[in-house]
Enzyme design. Sequence first.
Site, PDB file in Angstrom:
ATOM      1  N   LYS A   6       8.062  65.975 -25.773  1.00 39.70           N
ATOM      2  CA  LYS A   6       7.824  64.542 -25.643  1.00 39.70           C
ATOM      3  C   LYS A   6       7.336  64.242 -24.229  1.00 39.70           C
ATOM      4  CE  LYS A   6      10.339  61.521 -27.745  1.00 39.70           C
ATOM      5  NZ  LYS A   6      11.446  60.624 -28.203  1.00 39.70           N
ATOM      6  N   ASP A  98      20.370  50.510 -34.267  1.00 38.32           N
ATOM      7  CA  ASP A  98      19.171  50.446 -35.112  1.00 38.32           C
ATOM      8  C   ASP A  98      19.269  51.502 -36.216  1.00 38.32           C
ATOM      9  OD1 ASP A  98      16.739  49.462 -35.986  1.00 38.32           O
ATOM     10  OD2 ASP A  98      15.551  50.645 -34.586  1.00 38.32           O
TER      11      ASP A  98
END
Length: 262
Positions: A6, A98
């Site tokens: 990433k 979330d």
Amino acid sequence: MYLALKLEHRNGKGCSYGPPYEWQIYSTLNGCYGVPMVHHKGRQGDYYILIMDKLGPSLWDVWNSSNQVLSEEMVACIAVESISILEQLHLRGFVHGDVKPENFLLGQPGTPNEKKLYLVDLGLGTHRLVIMSSMTKSLMGTVRYASVHAHLRRTGSKRDDLESLAYTLIFLLRGKLPWQGFIGENKGFLVCRKKMATSPKLLCYLCPSPFKQFLDMVTNMKFDEEPNYLKLIGLFENCLVSSASLRPIKIDGGTKEGKTIH
């Protein structure tokens, strides 16, 4: 071992004061059950670099590729393992904020972990638990799966992760939630009103009883109440009819620490 790289530019969103906040969370939780492992983090030139476990499809992907229908046993396995993962996250002083099908991923296909469940996107909502309830300015989470308390801009706590998980499980089992389809600027208000008007009995009328019991329990929790994770996991025990080796999702977390799942 499959690894994912990433990259975040140092001038990117969330990098004004150093590495992205999500990376700090992954580092803090490294080794936490159900969270992908971080193997390296650093900076090369203008980029922050994170090397972590590469995972497979999300539950959203699996649901879509299964003609938008998952078996009762598979969703029960997801329930057991998700509760176990959230328990470990909560024990370390965090809530996710979330919880939804897109944020639960399976391991890389073709590997021993292909049936193992992981929770990701920790930087979007994860934060330290707070001591007292207060109001927040914006909705934390995703409208479809957010808890009623999140809609009302109340600070998130353990109960909210579990309420979002309940909506996630019902969605995966039934394929639709009654508050889908609202559009426009007041979508969040309309969804919240529909959630508040839909009883667990009505929402779960096509679901096996453990799913209604789970929703009942988590929507009646107080802000600072400690969930009874063992009892929540135990609700789904009778839904698990296959032997451990044949289950569609591993439930290793539900078989540890004296839990009753076999």
